[in-house]
Design an enzyme around this catalytic site. Structure first.
Site, PDB file in Angstrom:
ATOM      1  N   ARG A  55       0.837  -1.208   0.000  1.00 43.66           N
ATOM      2  CA  ARG A  55       0.000   0.000   0.000  1.00 43.66           C
ATOM      3  C   ARG A  55       0.869   1.254   0.000  1.00 43.66           C
ATOM      4  O   ARG A  55       0.569   2.228  -0.679  1.00 43.66           O
ATOM      5  CB  ARG A  55      -0.931  -0.018   1.200  1.00 43.66           C
ATOM      6  CG  ARG A  55      -2.250  -0.744   0.986  1.00 43.66           C
ATOM      7  CD  ARG A  55      -2.101  -2.165   0.464  1.00 43.66           C
ATOM      8  NE  ARG A  55      -3.372  -2.835   0.321  1.00 43.66           N
ATOM      9  CZ  ARG A  55      -3.992  -3.497   1.285  1.00 43.66           C
ATOM     10  NH1 ARG A  55      -3.442  -3.600   2.488  1.00 43.66           N
ATOM     11  NH2 ARG A  55      -5.147  -4.073   1.050  1.00 43.66           N
TER      12      ARG A  55
ATOM     13  N   ASP B 182      -0.272  -6.478  -3.574  1.00 46.51           N
ATOM     14  CA  ASP B 182      -1.673  -6.141  -3.346  1.00 46.51           C
ATOM     15  C   ASP B 182      -2.149  -5.312  -4.540  1.00 46.51           C
ATOM     16  O   ASP B 182      -1.412  -5.145  -5.520  1.00 46.51           O
ATOM     17  CB  ASP B 182      -1.865  -5.379  -2.027  1.00 46.51           C
ATOM     18  CG  ASP B 182      -3.188  -5.714  -1.359  1.00 46.51           C
ATOM     19  OD1 ASP B 182      -4.244  -5.426  -1.957  1.00 46.51           O
ATOM     20  OD2 ASP B 182      -3.185  -6.274  -0.251  1.00 46.51           O
TER      21      ASP B 182
ATOM     22  N   HIS C 146      -6.872  -9.406  -4.032  1.00 47.80           N
ATOM     23  CA  HIS C 146      -5.821  -8.408  -3.805  1.00 47.80           C
ATOM     24  C   HIS C 146      -4.739  -8.507  -4.883  1.00 47.80           C
ATOM     25  O   HIS C 146      -3.556  -8.296  -4.608  1.00 47.80           O
ATOM     26  CB  HIS C 146      -5.206  -8.589  -2.410  1.00 47.80           C
ATOM     27  CG  HIS C 146      -6.153  -8.287  -1.293  1.00 47.80           C
ATOM     28  ND1 HIS C 146      -6.413  -7.020  -0.844  1.00 47.80           N
ATOM     29  CD2 HIS C 146      -6.930  -9.111  -0.535  1.00 47.80           C
ATOM     30  CE1 HIS C 146      -7.300  -7.066   0.139  1.00 47.80           C
ATOM     31  NE2 HIS C 146      -7.633  -8.325   0.340  1.00 47.80           N
TER      32      HIS C 146
ATOM     33  N   GLU D  37     -10.556 -12.286   1.457  1.00 51.20           N
ATOM     34  CA  GLU D  37     -11.422 -11.250   0.881  1.00 51.20           C
ATOM     35  C   GLU D  37     -11.612 -11.354  -0.632  1.00 51.20           C
ATOM     36  O   GLU D  37     -11.663 -10.347  -1.331  1.00 51.20           O
ATOM     37  CB  GLU D  37     -10.888  -9.856   1.250  1.00 51.20           C
ATOM     38  CG  GLU D  37     -10.880  -9.605   2.747  1.00 51.20           C
ATOM     39  CD  GLU D  37     -10.397  -8.215   3.111  1.00 51.20           C
ATOM     40  OE1 GLU D  37     -10.893  -7.659   4.105  1.00 51.20           O
ATOM     41  OE2 GLU D  37      -9.502  -7.681   2.411  1.00 51.20           O
TER      42      GLU D  37
ATOM     43  N   TRP E  72      -1.119  -2.662   8.482  1.00 45.82           N
ATOM     44  CA  TRP E  72      -1.568  -2.347   7.122  1.00 45.82           C
ATOM     45  C   TRP E  72      -1.353  -0.857   6.891  1.00 45.82           C
ATOM     46  O   TRP E  72      -1.716  -0.031   7.721  1.00 45.82           O
ATOM     47  CB  TRP E  72      -3.041  -2.717   6.956  1.00 45.82           C
ATOM     48  CG  TRP E  72      -3.314  -4.165   7.239  1.00 45.82           C
ATOM     49  CD1 TRP E  72      -3.864  -4.715   8.355  1.00 45.82           C
ATOM     50  CD2 TRP E  72      -3.013  -5.262   6.366  1.00 45.82           C
ATOM     51  NE1 TRP E  72      -3.935  -6.081   8.242  1.00 45.82           N
ATOM     52  CE2 TRP E  72      -3.424  -6.449   7.028  1.00 45.82           C
ATOM     53  CE3 TRP E  72      -2.455  -5.370   5.090  1.00 45.82           C
ATOM     54  CZ2 TRP E  72      -3.280  -7.716   6.468  1.00 45.82           C
ATOM     55  CZ3 TRP E  72      -2.315  -6.630   4.529  1.00 45.82           C
ATOM     56  CH2 TRP E  72      -2.721  -7.778   5.200  1.00 45.82           C
ATOM     57  N   THR E  73      -0.785  -0.492   5.753  1.00 45.28           N
ATOM     58  CA  THR E  73      -0.246   0.863   5.616  1.00 45.28           C
ATOM     59  C   THR E  73      -1.011   1.753   4.644  1.00 45.28           C
ATOM     60  O   THR E  73      -0.459   2.720   4.135  1.00 45.28           O
ATOM     61  CB  THR E  73       1.236   0.791   5.175  1.00 45.28           C
ATOM     62  OG1 THR E  73       1.317   0.146   3.901  1.00 45.28           O
ATOM     63  CG2 THR E  73       2.075   0.047   6.195  1.00 45.28           C
ATOM     64  N   GLU E  74      -2.296   1.455   4.398  1.00 41.82           N
ATOM     65  CA  GLU E  74      -3.050   2.339   3.504  1.00 41.82           C
ATOM     66  C   GLU E  74      -2.928   3.803   3.924  1.00 41.82           C
ATOM     67  O   GLU E  74      -2.751   4.682   3.077  1.00 41.82           O
ATOM     68  CB  GLU E  74      -4.540   1.942   3.489  1.00 41.82           C
ATOM     69  CG  GLU E  74      -4.840   0.655   2.767  1.00 41.82           C
ATOM     70  CD  GLU E  74      -4.957  -0.513   3.727  1.00 41.82           C
ATOM     71  OE1 GLU E  74      -5.747  -1.428   3.446  1.00 41.82           O
ATOM     72  OE2 GLU E  74      -4.253  -0.511   4.764  1.00 41.82           O
TER      73      GLU E  74
END
Length: 684
Positions: free
Chosen positions: A220, A249, A323, A401, A538-540
Site C-alpha cells: 500500500r 496487493d 488483492h 477477501e 496495514w499501511t493504507e
C-alpha cells in the site's frame, strides 16, 4: 504485612512504609526515612516491644531493598524471572567483552560495542579469555530451561555475565542488558554527566512462543530497503523474531520476478495521491504513474541476511487469488473478467461505485481466475523464485477477501465447477488454495494463509493465520493445523489509537490496553498447534516512515510482551509504567511514537430528557481531566472532570486535556458538540 497485634495505635504497616520509601529516590535517604518512621512509632507498635527497635529496623530496611524491589527496572517484554539484588555495576571507561566464539556472536557484539561506546565515549574491546567486564558465554551443555532463545543474565557489582544455549539467547540477553542501562544509552552521540550504571540482577528468561511477529505492508505504501532494516532493528530490541512482509496487493507489486518483468515494470507504479487513501478520485489518463518502487532480488537477499543476522525470519506474502489487481494490470490474461486489459494499479481510489442504476459494487475484478490454467503456470514461476529468495519454511499466499461475484459470472468458472463437482464459490476458492499448496510444496515450502482458506475445505497441510477473530485459529487448531493468531480485535496496529476526532481516520480504534489483553493461546485451546502471534500493520493510511513508527509504537510493545512473557505475569499497571519509561528511550532514539494512552475516551448518550450525557474515562490511572465549553484551551486551572457532563445550551465545543499532577501529559482534544450529538443518535 500489617502489624499483627491489635494495639498498634498508629496503624503502622511494613508494606505501607516500604511503599512510601520507594518514592524517595536516594537509597541512603530511603533507609533514613524508614528508620525515622520506626522511631516515631516505637512507643506504640507492639512489635517493637517484642523484638526491639534495631531488629525491626534491619528487617524492614532489608525488605525495602529486597529482591522484589524492581521499581527502577523497566524491561519490555517482562522477563520470566527477575531478582533485584543490592548494588549496581558501573561501566568502566576502558572495558572488555569476553566472547569465545566471535563469529556466532557477531551481532550481539556489534550491538553491545556500539551502544557501550557511542553514547558513553568509553572504549570496549573484545577478548577471548577471562578476565572481562562483560562475559558472553555459550553453554557447553544445554540448559533445558532456556531452549534455543532463552538466556541467563547476572549483574554483580564487579561483572556482567550472559549465558545461553544458542547465539539467539545471547542476542536477546544483550537487548535486556541495554534496557537496564540509563535511557541515554540509546543516544547516537556522546552524552555527558550520566552515571553509566546497571542494577545488580539475576534474570532467567525465555519466550512463551516461538513465533513473535510483526507484519509490514509494503504494498500500500512502499518502504525502502533501509527503512525496512531500521524497522528490523527496532523490532529486535523487544525480542521479535518474525517479519511478515506483505509484498503484493492492488496498490503495488513489490518484489522482482525475473521471469515476469511486467510485474514490476507496470505493477509497482501508480499515481501519487494525498488525503484519505481509499477515497481518492480516479486518476486521469494524463496523471503520471511515478509513485511506488520494488525490491530487486539482490535487495531481498540483503534484507534476508540482515534479518538473519539479528535472528529474524522473513515470511513473504504473495496475496492471491484476491488483492491481485497489480498482477492483473500487468498480465490481464490472468483475469476471468472481460475488460481486464483496461485495469490499472490502484492509486487508492475507492474500490466501490454507486450510481442511479447500480447498487454499490466493486468496480473491478481484483482476483486471479481459478479456472485458467495459465494462472497456475504464472504462480509456479512466482513461487519458484520467491522460494529461492526466502529460506523461511513458510510462504504466505493470502487467500482473503476474494470477491467471488465475478467468478459466479464467469463461464470458465462455471465449467470448472461442473468438471470438478464444486457446488459453491467457497469450494472454488478451496480448489484454488489446494492447487497453490501443491505448487508451494513442490518448491520445498509450506503454505500459510489468512483464515478464509478454511472456507470450502482446508488444504491438507496448510497453516492458518487467524485475523477476523480468534475463531479461525480455534477451528484450525481443532483440525490439528498449525495456527498463528493475529486477530483484528487485538493485533491490527493500523487502527486508530485514540478518538477519531484527533487521530488520522481509519475504520476503528484499538487502544493500548486492549492490545495488552491479547492472548494467542487461551486456556480452551491445545497450545501444541499455536505457533504464536503477531501484530499486523496495514499501511493504507501510513504515507511515510514517521507515521509508520507512530502507529507501531507503543502498541507493538504490548504485542511483544503478549508473545514473550508468561501469561501469569501480565499486569497492566506495571506494563503501562514500563511503557512510559520506554517513551524516554524513544525520545533519545528519535523514534516517533503515540502518547494516546494519556488521551481520554468519550462515551456519550442521551438522558430521558434528550440531553447529552458525556462520560470521560482514562486508560491510565492517576490522571486528571480538565475541560472547557467556552472554546478556550483548558489547563489544570480549569474545571476538573468528576462526573458525566451536560453541555451548556449554546456550547459548540468541548475541549479536554489530561494532567498528572501539575504536568500536562495528554493532548488538548477539541470535540464538537455536533459530533457528540451524532454519536448519541447512532446509539439510539
Amino acid at each position: 504485612m500489617p502489624c499483627q497485634y491489635q494495639n498498634c495505635k498508629k496503624g503502622l504497616t511494613i508494606k505501607g512504609m516500604m511503599n512510601k520509601a520507594k518514592r524517595v529516590k536516594s537509597k541512603k535517604r530511603r533507609r533514613e526515612h524508614i528508620f525515622l518512621k520506626i522511631l516515631a512509632f516505637k512507643k506504640n507498635c507492639c512489635i517493637m516491644k517484642r523484638s526491639g527497635l534495631l531488629m525491626l529496623s534491619v528487617f524492614i530496611c532489608n525488605l525495602a531493598f529486597s529482591q522484589t524491589d524492581n521499581s527502577d527496572i523497566a524491561i519490555i517484554p517482562q522477563p520470566v524471572k527477575l531478582v533485584r539484588n543490592s548494588g549496581n555495576f558501573t561501566l568502566p571507561s576502558n572495558g572488555t567483552i569476553l566472547a569465545a566464539s566471535t563469529s556466532d556472536l557477531k551481532q550481539s557484539l556489534v550491538a553491545l560495542t556500539t551502544h557501550l561506546t557511542v553514547p558513553t565515549g568509553y572504549h570496549f574491546s573484545v577478548v577471548k579469555a577471562a578476565p572481562a567486564t562483560i562475559r558472553l558465554v555459550l553453554n557447553k551443555m544445554d540448559d533445558t530451561t532456556l531452549g534455543s532463545e532463552g538466556y541467563h543474565l547476572t549483574v554483580t557489582t564487579k561483572q556482567v555475565t550472559i549465558t545461553a544455549n544458542q547465539p539467539a539467547g545471547i542476542f536477546y540477553g544483550v537487548q535486556t542488558l541495554l534496557q537496564l542501562l540509563p535511557k541515554e544509552i540509546e543516544s547516537k552521540t556522546i552524552v555527558k554527566n550520566v552515571q553509566w550504571q546497571i542494577p545488580c540482577v539475576d534474570i532467567t528468561d525465555h519466550p512463551r512462543f516461538g513465533w513473535r511477529g510483526l507484519m509490514l505492508d509494503v504494498s500500500r505504501h512502499f518502504f525502502t530497503k533501509q527503512q525496512v532494516k531500521d524497522f528490523i532493528d527496532q523490532m529486535v530490541k523487544y525480542k521479535y523474531n518474525l517479519l511478515h512482509m506483505h509484498l503484493t496487493d492492488d496498490q503495488g507489486w513489490r518484489i522482482e520476478i525475473k521471469s515476469l518483468p511486467k510485474l514490476t515494470e507496470v505493477g509497482s507504479l501508480r499515481v501519487h495521491k494525498e488525503g484519505y487513501f481509499g477515497s481518492f478520485s480516479i486518476p486521469t489518463p494524463d496523471e503520471p504513474r511515478t509513485e511506488g518502487g520494488f525490491y530487486t532480488q539482490d535487495d531481498i537477499r540483503e534484507l534476508v541476511q540482515y534479518a538473519k543476522d539479528r535472528f529474524v525470519n522473513i515470511l513473504p506474502e504473495i496475496d492471491v487469488p484476491a488483492h491481485s489487481l497489480a498482477a492483473v494490470a500487468s498480465y490481464p490474461e490472468l483475469s476471468c473478467t472481460p475488460g481486464a486489459e483496461n485495469y490499472k494499479v490502484s492509486s487508492g481510489e475507492s474500490r466501490r461505485r454507486r450510481d442511479s442504476t447500480q447498487p454499490a459494487i466493486a468496480p473491478v475484478d481484483n482476483t486471479l481466475c481459478p479456472a485458467n490454467e495459465n494462472v497456475y503456470v504464472f504462480l509456479d514461476k512466482v513461487f519458484g523464485e520467491v522460494a529461492q529468495l526466502f529460506p523461511f519454511e513458510y510462504i504466505h499466499m493470502g487467500g482473503d477477501e476474494a470477491n467471488k461475484r465475478f467468478w459466479a459470472q464467469s463461464d470458465a468458472v462455471k465449467a470448472l465447477m461442473q468438471r470438478e463437482g464444486l457446488k459453491t464459490q467457497e469450494e472454488v476458492q478451496s480448489y484454488f488454495v489446494k492447487r497453490v499448496e501443491k505448487i508451494i510444496e513442490s518448491k520445498g515450502k509450506k503454505l500459510m494463509g489468512w483464515d478464509e482458506i478454511l472456507e470450502g475445505g482446508l488444504a491438507p497441510d496448510a497453516a492458518v493465520m487467524s485475523w477476523r477473530s480468534m475463531e479461525g485459529g480455534v477451528v484450525a487448531s481443532r483440525m490439528k493445523h498449525d495456527v498463528v493468531m493475529s486477530p483484528v480485535q487485538y493485533a491490527y496496529l493500523d487502527y486508530m489509537q485514540a478518538d477519531q476526532i484527533i487521530e488520522p481516520r481509519v475504520y476503528a480504534t484499538l487502544r493500548l490496553k486492549t492490545v495488552y489483553e491479547f492472548d494467542p493461546a487461551p486456556d480452551s485451546l491445545d497450545p501444541k498447534y499455536i505457533k504464536g502471534g503477531q501484530g499486523n500493520i496495514w499501511t493504507e493510511q501510513m504515507f511515510n516512515v514517521r507515521h509508520l513508527e507512530y502507529m507501531t509504537w507503543p502498541r507493538a510493545l504490548a504485542i511483544a510482551e503478549c508473545v514473550w512473557s508468561p501469561k501469569a505475569s501480565k499486569d497492566w499497571d506495571n506494563f503501562e509504567n514500563r511503557v512510559e519509561k520506554q517513551f524516554d528511550r524513544f525520545d533519545i532514539e528519535e523514534v516517533k511514537y503515540a502518547r494516546a494512552i494519556f488521551d481520554p475516551s468519550f462515551d456519550v448518550k442521551k438522558d430521558a430528557d434528550g440531553k447529552l450525557s458525556i462520560t470521560l474515562t482514562n486508560e491510565v490511572d492517576g490522571l486528571d481531566i480538565y475541560y472547557s465549553f467556552d472554546n478556550s484551551f483548558p489547563d489544570n486551572f480549569y474545571p476538573k472532570y468528576s462526573a458525566p457532563l451536560t453541555p451548556p445550551k449554546d456550547a459548540v465545543m468541548l475541549k479536554v486535556v489530561t494532567y498528572r499532577g501539575k504536568q500536562q501529559v495528554g493532548r488538548i482534544i477539541a470535540m464538537p458538540i455536533d459530533e457528540l450529538q451524532k454519536r448519541a443518535d447512532r446509539k439510539r
